[in-house]
Design a protein around this motif. Sequence first.
Motif, mmCIF file in Angstrom:
data_model
loop_
_atom_site.group_PDB
_atom_site.id
_atom_site.type_symbol
_atom_site.label_atom_id
_atom_site.label_comp_id
_atom_site.label_asym_id
_atom_site.label_seq_id
_atom_site.Cartn_x
_atom_site.Cartn_y
_atom_site.Cartn_z
ATOM 1 N N LEU A 1 22.830 -3.038 7.715
ATOM 2 C CA LEU A 1 22.456 -4.351 7.208
ATOM 3 C C LEU A 1 21.063 -4.705 7.727
ATOM 4 O O LEU A 1 20.628 -4.193 8.756
ATOM 5 C CB LEU A 1 23.462 -5.406 7.662
ATOM 6 N N ALA B 1 27.452 -3.255 10.625
ATOM 7 C CA ALA B 1 28.426 -4.283 10.269
ATOM 8 C C ALA B 1 29.202 -4.676 11.517
ATOM 9 O O ALA B 1 29.479 -3.842 12.385
ATOM 10 C CB ALA B 1 29.368 -3.770 9.192
ATOM 11 N N ALA C 1 29.163 -5.222 4.869
ATOM 12 C CA ALA C 1 29.086 -6.548 5.494
ATOM 13 C C ALA C 1 30.420 -7.285 5.448
ATOM 14 O O ALA C 1 31.159 -7.210 4.463
ATOM 15 C CB ALA C 1 28.007 -7.384 4.816
ATOM 16 N N SER C 2 30.685 -8.009 6.509
ATOM 17 C CA SER C 2 31.869 -8.861 6.601
ATOM 18 C C SER C 2 31.446 -10.321 6.453
ATOM 19 O O SER C 2 30.248 -10.641 6.366
ATOM 20 C CB SER C 2 32.534 -8.667 7.966
ATOM 21 N N ASP D 1 29.125 -11.225 9.171
ATOM 22 C CA ASP D 1 27.758 -10.759 8.935
ATOM 23 C C ASP D 1 27.029 -11.684 7.962
ATOM 24 O O ASP D 1 25.824 -11.943 8.110
ATOM 25 C CB ASP D 1 27.780 -9.331 8.390
ATOM 26 N N ALA D 2 27.744 -12.156 6.946
ATOM 27 C CA ALA D 2 27.125 -13.062 5.978
ATOM 28 C C ALA D 2 26.657 -14.346 6.658
ATOM 29 O O ALA D 2 25.544 -14.831 6.407
ATOM 30 C CB ALA D 2 28.113 -13.376 4.854
ATOM 31 N N LYS E 1 22.477 -10.281 -1.567
ATOM 32 C CA LYS E 1 23.699 -9.468 -1.641
ATOM 33 C C LYS E 1 23.553 -8.549 -2.848
ATOM 34 O O LYS E 1 23.758 -8.961 -3.992
ATOM 35 C CB LYS E 1 24.917 -10.375 -1.785
ATOM 36 N N ILE F 1 22.378 -7.863 2.801
ATOM 37 C CA ILE F 1 23.725 -7.551 3.305
ATOM 38 C C ILE F 1 24.550 -6.855 2.220
ATOM 39 O O ILE F 1 25.306 -7.495 1.489
ATOM 40 C CB ILE F 1 24.441 -8.808 3.828
ATOM 41 N N GLY G 1 27.714 -4.895 0.680
ATOM 42 C CA GLY G 1 29.114 -5.013 1.058
ATOM 43 C C GLY G 1 30.041 -4.872 -0.126
ATOM 44 O O GLY G 1 29.716 -5.285 -1.235
ATOM 45 N N ILE H 1 32.391 -12.596 1.036
ATOM 46 C CA ILE H 1 31.151 -12.907 1.746
ATOM 47 C C ILE H 1 30.289 -13.902 0.965
ATOM 48 O O ILE H 1 29.662 -14.778 1.562
ATOM 49 C CB ILE H 1 30.355 -11.632 2.116
#
Length: 481
Positions: free
Chosen positions: A11, A20, A43-44, A47-48, A178, A207, A209, A215
């Motif tokens: 990321l 992540a 990304a989780s 993370d967002a 994203k 990010i 994901g 997210i």
Amino acid sequence: MTLSTELSTDLFIGGKSVAASDGSRFDVIDPATGQSIATVADASVADAIAAVDAADNAAPGWAALAPRQRAEILRRAFELMTERAEEFAQLITRENGKALPDARGEVAYAAEFFRWYSEEASRITGSVATAPNGANRILVVREPVGICVLVTPWNFPAAMATRKIGPALAAGCTVVLKPASDTPLTALAMAALLDEAGVPPGVVNVIPGRRSGAIVSAMLHDPRVRKLSFTGSTEVGRLLLRESADHIVNTSMELGGNAPFLVFADADLDAALDGAMIAKMRNAGEACTAANRIYVEASVAPEFSRRLAERMAALVLGPGLEDGVQVGPLVNQDAVDKVSQLVSDAVDNGARVLLGGQVPERAGFYYEPTVLVDVDPESALLREEIFGPVAPIVTFQTEDEAVRLANATEYGLVSYVYTGDLARGLRVSERLESGMVGLNRGLVSDPAAPFGGVKQSGIGREGGHEGVLDYTESKYIAVAW
């Protein structure tokens, strides 16, 4: 730009590459082979929110920067992207599958958004007027809308990112990008390029994901996020509009298309065929602007159909990186399955195959260039986005019938009209329910023009001067002097 040495696959948050938070990663698949070419951090929600934190920390400084300074950074991004155009093109082809000539065209187009918005950064003007009653002045200034969440699709992984990042940065906003999980590598390469161009840490965060819904929802429910710009399907757009309503987030939506391509009998058929090949086959048909429904006046339909099939039959299908290939694979197996189903349904309902109509027996996610005639006007092929190299042809008799058929859709992104009669061309263009019209032209996209649709094809415009205004809020100050 080799994946193993130069491109980070983590990321990009706060100007740094980070794993992540839960260590998750996912594979990026080469559509030409069906094999993994890289693994990328997944990304989780945590993370967002970390990315929003970084954007929030960077926001005051970036908004306060002089427009000319922001402009110079964007100009440097354009120069770097132009210098590295071939590396970007090859990266796009590897993860997206499109033929290299298409990828090169995308990179040139994508870079132009950085150049255009480097020029627009110092042209975001307000106004001063005297109130009608003379009591005060009406002073209007434009301010950055705030932290922006940018959600981009897989079909143009570079251009859809720059078309959003460029105006956002020009306006003084910070962003969290994203990218589509099918094509995250181009976005990460873009983050590195912007960092090198001088974008301060936290102004642009990327990010990737697989957990897209969670997210994006988390960011839209963070009160610091004030803008969502989404390019993708109408179905997902509806969901994101609902999510955005909870905090009244400013939204821009570039959604699905179902573009009609009208050919009148008085058209220059050579020019119409040239335009059809661009409008239908650019990016192997995987574009929201692709000619989805081709309507041809009955008297010239047999000749047009035959000649279109001849041209499409001459296209070389294969891995996008191979020399001479003009049509690469579709992005994934789901895309192949959808195209196959739409063609089968049309044939079952009476359509006749002039060319193609098959999935070739080879590794990867391919579908043959296909031309269908005698297509039932009510078939699913004409109601849904095909997103593949399939050209369905329907005949019409009168101008009114052509317009009626063209407008018989919930979508309204772009339409194409070919005629030798300028009055008819302008008259039909005005009657068509779409945000853009290509009149005797098979390509409408231009960084200097407002791109967007009506009806269920979207809200707002990207590109042109309108594009940067979408990242500002007007503030009215009542003042007397």
